[in-house]
Structure formats: structure tokens, C-alpha cells
Design an enzyme around this catalytic site. Structure first.
Site, PDB file in Angstrom:
ATOM      1  N   THR A 190       9.684 -19.907 -14.742  1.00  0.00           N
ATOM      2  CA  THR A 190       8.456 -20.375 -14.078  1.00  0.00           C
ATOM      3  C   THR A 190       7.754 -19.219 -13.373  1.00  0.00           C
ATOM      4  O   THR A 190       8.393 -18.454 -12.652  1.00  0.00           O
ATOM      5  CB  THR A 190       8.812 -21.479 -13.058  1.00  0.00           C
ATOM      6  OG1 THR A 190       9.467 -22.526 -13.766  1.00  0.00           O
ATOM      7  CG2 THR A 190       7.565 -22.012 -12.364  1.00  0.00           C
ATOM      8  N   ALA A 231      10.714  -2.918  -9.661  1.00  0.00           N
ATOM      9  CA  ALA A 231      10.669  -1.754 -10.553  1.00  0.00           C
ATOM     10  C   ALA A 231      11.913  -1.668 -11.426  1.00  0.00           C
ATOM     11  O   ALA A 231      11.846  -1.200 -12.560  1.00  0.00           O
ATOM     12  CB  ALA A 231      10.509  -0.478  -9.733  1.00  0.00           C
ATOM     13  N   THR A 232      13.043  -2.111 -10.916  1.00  0.00           N
ATOM     14  CA  THR A 232      14.264  -2.038 -11.721  1.00  0.00           C
ATOM     15  C   THR A 232      14.108  -2.875 -12.987  1.00  0.00           C
ATOM     16  O   THR A 232      14.411  -2.419 -14.097  1.00  0.00           O
ATOM     17  CB  THR A 232      15.470  -2.528 -10.888  1.00  0.00           C
ATOM     18  OG1 THR A 232      15.629  -1.635  -9.781  1.00  0.00           O
ATOM     19  CG2 THR A 232      16.747  -2.561 -11.711  1.00  0.00           C
ATOM     20  N   ASN A 246      11.497  10.095  -6.277  1.00  0.00           N
ATOM     21  CA  ASN A 246      11.746   9.393  -5.018  1.00  0.00           C
ATOM     22  C   ASN A 246      12.586  10.187  -4.022  1.00  0.00           C
ATOM     23  O   ASN A 246      12.689   9.788  -2.861  1.00  0.00           O
ATOM     24  CB  ASN A 246      12.408   8.039  -5.283  1.00  0.00           C
ATOM     25  CG  ASN A 246      13.597   8.144  -6.200  1.00  0.00           C
ATOM     26  OD1 ASN A 246      13.474   8.625  -7.328  1.00  0.00           O
ATOM     27  ND2 ASN A 246      14.751   7.728  -5.739  1.00  0.00           N
ATOM     28  N   GLN A 259       6.680   5.318  -6.725  1.00  0.00           N
ATOM     29  CA  GLN A 259       6.407   6.090  -5.505  1.00  0.00           C
ATOM     30  C   GLN A 259       5.008   6.714  -5.519  1.00  0.00           C
ATOM     31  O   GLN A 259       4.683   7.515  -4.641  1.00  0.00           O
ATOM     32  CB  GLN A 259       7.465   7.199  -5.319  1.00  0.00           C
ATOM     33  CG  GLN A 259       8.889   6.702  -5.214  1.00  0.00           C
ATOM     34  CD  GLN A 259       9.206   6.051  -3.862  1.00  0.00           C
ATOM     35  OE1 GLN A 259       8.392   6.078  -2.929  1.00  0.00           O
ATOM     36  NE2 GLN A 259      10.384   5.444  -3.746  1.00  0.00           N
ATOM     37  N   CYS A 310      19.392   4.003  -3.106  1.00  0.00           N
ATOM     38  CA  CYS A 310      19.802   3.287  -4.319  1.00  0.00           C
ATOM     39  C   CYS A 310      21.198   3.655  -4.768  1.00  0.00           C
ATOM     40  O   CYS A 310      21.841   2.930  -5.488  1.00  0.00           O
ATOM     41  CB  CYS A 310      18.857   3.581  -5.457  1.00  0.00           C
ATOM     42  SG  CYS A 310      17.177   3.394  -4.964  1.00  0.00           S
ATOM     43  N   HIS A 335       7.505  -3.535  -2.948  1.00  0.00           N
ATOM     44  CA  HIS A 335       8.009  -3.286  -1.590  1.00  0.00           C
ATOM     45  C   HIS A 335       7.931  -1.826  -1.163  1.00  0.00           C
ATOM     46  O   HIS A 335       8.210  -1.496  -0.013  1.00  0.00           O
ATOM     47  CB  HIS A 335       9.431  -3.837  -1.417  1.00  0.00           C
ATOM     48  CG  HIS A 335      10.508  -3.085  -2.135  1.00  0.00           C
ATOM     49  ND1 HIS A 335      11.367  -2.240  -1.489  1.00  0.00           N
ATOM     50  CD2 HIS A 335      10.862  -3.047  -3.425  1.00  0.00           C
ATOM     51  CE1 HIS A 335      12.228  -1.729  -2.363  1.00  0.00           C
ATOM     52  NE2 HIS A 335      11.935  -2.208  -3.552  1.00  0.00           N
TER      53      HIS A 335
HETATM   54  N1  PMP Z   1      11.976   3.616  -9.207  1.00  0.00           N
HETATM   55  C1  PMP Z   1      11.799   4.397  -8.130  1.00  0.00           C
HETATM   56  C2  PMP Z   1      11.177   5.746  -8.317  1.00  0.00           C
HETATM   57  C3  PMP Z   1      12.188   3.952  -6.872  1.00  0.00           C
HETATM   58  O1  PMP Z   1      12.034   4.745  -5.804  1.00  0.00           O
HETATM   59  C4  PMP Z   1      12.790   2.675  -6.738  1.00  0.00           C
HETATM   60  C5  PMP Z   1      13.239   2.157  -5.387  1.00  0.00           C
HETATM   61  N2  PMP Z   1      14.229   2.933  -4.795  1.00  0.00           N
HETATM   62  C6  PMP Z   1      12.943   1.885  -7.886  1.00  0.00           C
HETATM   63  C7  PMP Z   1      12.528   2.388  -9.093  1.00  0.00           C
HETATM   64  C8  PMP Z   1      13.563   0.516  -7.824  1.00  0.00           C
HETATM   65  O2  PMP Z   1      12.626  -0.369  -7.268  1.00  0.00           O
HETATM   66  P1  PMP Z   1      12.948  -1.915  -7.017  1.00  0.00           P
HETATM   67  O3  PMP Z   1      13.689  -1.966  -5.733  1.00  0.00           O
HETATM   68  O4  PMP Z   1      11.595  -2.571  -6.932  1.00  0.00           O
HETATM   69  O5  PMP Z   1      13.746  -2.419  -8.160  1.00  0.00           O
END
Ligand code: PMP
Length: 382
Positions: free
Chosen positions: A242, A74-75, A155, A184, A329, A206
Site C-alpha cells: 500500500t 536510501a538503502t 558520507n 548526502q 552505519c 532523513h
Molecule cells: N547512502 C549514503 C551516502 C548515506 O549517507 C546513507 C545514510 N548513512 C545511506 C545511503 C542510507 O540511508 P537510509 O538510512 O535512508 O537507508
């Protein structure tokens, strides 16, 4: 100690990988390891599987005008969506709208665009229900606005934003592109996920029992982004390198399972959440709930009134119970929860939050142990 021997109540941080997802990952590595860009028959087979997995994901979400871009999580998806739009459409305007309680991978991207690239950002504060409304978004639009990014489910407090409504409203502003971080939300809501009115959707594997280090960005086909990584042009030119077929198929599997079971899992997790919330409400001398108006059973946030939450979280961990104080995070960087602060709560409450994030793998017995251990710990800490 394996986590299976502990009580794991930190599922918004990450979830245990599903055995079926792992199997797909392993088997794909063994059987289909060819490079999907190779023109020989094994490469073409890998390409076929990759393309089919994209179609399958779009079908799951009933989307016909989107593409699936496989990414590292997601990041990366948030960064590609936000910066990709800003850099591609910079001639249209320089005003951006987001909320003040986004995940750092969104907030920091906006801060960088502000500081380094001269964009102007409006940060909307949630209302006292914890929600960003479509009216707030529309009122912030100017003739220079090119992007709105509002998360689906927060989150830390679990607040659910009206993403479909905001998307339908924004369709009246063709110059404005709409992104949502739905990390989420996938498989965890009691409503149909309808992304048809959203230009860009971030999903993380994940958080839904997929593999860490993978995720996707759903993108409307007619929308262009400036790629952040240049190279061989894979993933529609938006993510060169790749293609990772094993990860892609594992992500598809995780989404498939999460969406297939979302209803029954929601009902089950709601029962666990009800028990926990009822207990927390029964002790207003000890806890203050930081709940949005519409309760999300997967994320229960409360503050400890009489004791420091960091000490309580540590003591819980020593008792084999795993929860978060602030979101994992940024737990080492910031003091207190900026999300709970955004709700308008006083400093002491925002500084002492505990997030219990539930999952279908949790049991009522675990919730009972959590409740009795928490009360014991609070009584014991001086
Ligand atoms: N967005 C939200 C709302 C999240 O809860 C998280 C994970 N804490 C992320 C982004 C980041 O996800 P990732 O670990 O897949 O980069």
C-alpha cells in the site's frame, strides 16, 4: 536528555525533522488516509495527491524523463537500483563498476552480486583528491559492463564526484546504466543538481530534515528494473505494498525545503566549517585533516594524532557534544574508516578519524564550544 540540549554535530547520520515536514505527515494521516489504490472518491483523492507529489519532485529537479519511486530510504533505493538493473539486464553482460568508498548499502549489494550471483565488480579507488573521475570510469568499462554506480557526495569525507560529467560520458555507452547515491548531496551543494544524464538517483529523506524510513529512487522512464518485492504492483510495480501517502508528501516537503534554501544554508554552514578547519589546521601536532581537494562544508573529517578517536568521541559525548568516529552505519562492525583508507592514508590515521557533520541549525557558538572542549579533552586523556 532531548537532543536540543546537546551540541549535535552528526548531521550526516541523520537530521532533526523539520516541523513543516512533521505537520504535512500528521495532517495527511488525519485528512487523507484512504488507500490510493481504492477506486472510491477518497482513494482517488489520495492517488491524485500522490501523483502530484511525484510531478512536484520532478519539477524541483527539472527532470522530464524520470519517474519517482517512493521507498523506505536510501538503502532500499540503492538495492533496488543495483540489483534491479543486474537482474533485469543480466543477458547483456555481467560486469559492474562502483567505487571502493560507497556507503555499505551499495558496497554490500555489489558484494552479494559478486558472491552469490557471479557478477564481476570493479571497485574504483578515489584519487588523492578523494574523487572518482570520468576517466577512471571510462577506463574500467568493458563490453560486458551493464552498470556504473558512483556516489555523488561521500558520507565520511564529503568528497564530491563529477556526476553530471560522468553521466554525459556514459551516455556514449547506451548499454551501460548509471546510478548515483545522492543521499548526502541534496540541498547541500554549491552547484546545480543536474540529474538529466543519470539513469537512477537515490535520495534519503532523513538526511534533509525529512522522516527516517523514507526516500526515493528517481528512475529514467525507459529503464526497467526487476522488482525486489512482488505484490500488488504499486509504485510502477517496483515497490508493491500500500502506498504511503503521508510519507510521500512529507518527503516531497523535505526536498522542497532543502532545495529552496540550499544556497543560503551552504553559505552559512561554510562559515562554520571555515572556523573549524582553520582551528584544526593550526594544530598539526594534534590533528590530520582528511579533506578532499574540494572542501564540502557539511562534512569535516580529521584524525586525532596523539589520542584514540573513539576515546575522544566518547569524552565529547560525555561533554554533550555529538560527533561520529566512523560513519554510524558500520561503527560497530569495522575497525577504522575504510573510506579514509581508500584515500591512501596510513592505518593509524584511518583508525582514528572523527567526522563532524554540520547543518544550518548549528551555530558559531557551538563550534567554539566544540573547539575548546576538544582541545581540553585531548590534553586530559592519558
Ligand atoms: N547512502 C549514503 C551516502 C548515506 O549517507 C546513507 C545514510 N548513512 C545511506 C545511503 C542510507 O540511508 P537510509 O538510512 O535512508 O537507508
Amino acid at each position: 536528555m532531548p537532543i536540543d540540549n546537546l551540541i549535535y554535530l552528526d548531521n550526516a547520520s541523520t537530521t532533526k525533522v523539520d516541523e513543516n515536514v512533521l505537520k504535512v505527515y500528521e495532517q495527511t494521516h488525519k485528512d487523507f488516509f484512504a488507500n490510493p489504490s481504492s477506486i472510491h472518491k477518497a482513494g482517488q483523492q489520495a492517488k491524485y495527491l500522490l501523483d502530484r507529489s511525484r510531478e512536484d519532485i520532478l519539477k524541483i529537479f527539472n527532470l522530464y524523463n524520470h519517474q519517482v519511486i517512493y521507498l523506505s530510504g536510501a538503502t532500499e533505493a540503492n538495492n533496488l537500483a543495483i540489483k534491479g538493473v543486474c537482474f533485469r539486464y543480466k543477458n547483456r553482460g555481467n560486469h559492474l563498476i562502483t567505487s571502493s568508498y560507497e556507503h555499505p548499502s551499495v558496497l554490500e549489494a555489489f558484494r552479494q552480486l559478486e558472491k552469490e550471483f557471479g557478477y564481476q565488480v570493479t571497485y574504483l579507488n578515489p584519487n588523492s583528491d578523494g574523487v572518482i573521475t570520468k576517466e577512471m570510469v571510462v577506463n574500467a568499462i568493458t563490453d560486458k559492463t551493464i552498470l556504473v554506480s558512483i556516489m555523488y557526495v561521500n558520507n565520511e569525507i564529503g568528497a564530491i564526484n563529477p556526476i553530471k560529467e560522468i553521466g554525459l560520458e556514459l551516455a556514449k555507452y547506451p548499454k551501460v546504466i548509471f546510478h548515483t547515491d545522492a543521499s548526502q548531496a541534496i540541498g547541500k551543494l554549491n552547484e546545480n543538481l543536474d540529474f538529466s544524464s543519470v539513469d537512477l538517483v537515490t535520495i534519503s529523506s532523513h538526511k534533509i530534515h525529512g522522516l527516517v524510513g523514507s526516500g526515493i529512487l528517481l528512475k529514467k522512464k525507459n529503464l526497467e528494473l526487476l522488482p525486489l518485492a512482488s505484490g500488488g504492483g504499486q509504485e510502477y510495480n517496483y515497490r508493491s505494498g500500500t502506498e504511503d501517502l503521508p510519507n510521500a508528501l512529507a518527503t516531497k516537503k523535505a526536498i522542497e525545503i532543502a532545495m529552496k534554501h540550499s544556497k543560503e544554508r551552504y553559505e552559512y554552514v561554510s562559515k562554520l566549517a571555515d572556523r573549524l578547519i582553520n582551528y584544526l589546521k593550526s594544530r598539526p601536532d594534534l590533528y590530520e585533516l582528511n579533506l578532499p581537494k574540494e572542501i564540502n562544508p557539511y562534512i569535516i573529517n580529521f584524525s586525532t594524532i596523539t589520542k584514540k578517536s573513539s576515546v575522544v568521541v566518547e569524552a565529547l559525548s560525555n561533554n554533550n557534544i555529538l560527533v561520529s568516529s566512523v560513519s554510524a552505519c558500520h561503527s560497530s562492525k569495522e575497525k577504522g574508516s575504510y573510506v579514509v583508507k581508500a584515500l591512501g592514508k596510513e592505518y593509524k590515521i584511518a583508525n582514528n578519524t572523527i567526522r563532524v557533520s554540520l547543518d544550518y541549525l548549528n551555530t558559531m557558538e557551538e563550534i567554539e564550544i566544540f573547539i575548546s572542549t576538544l582541545e581540553k579533552i585531548i590534553g586530559e586523556i592519558r
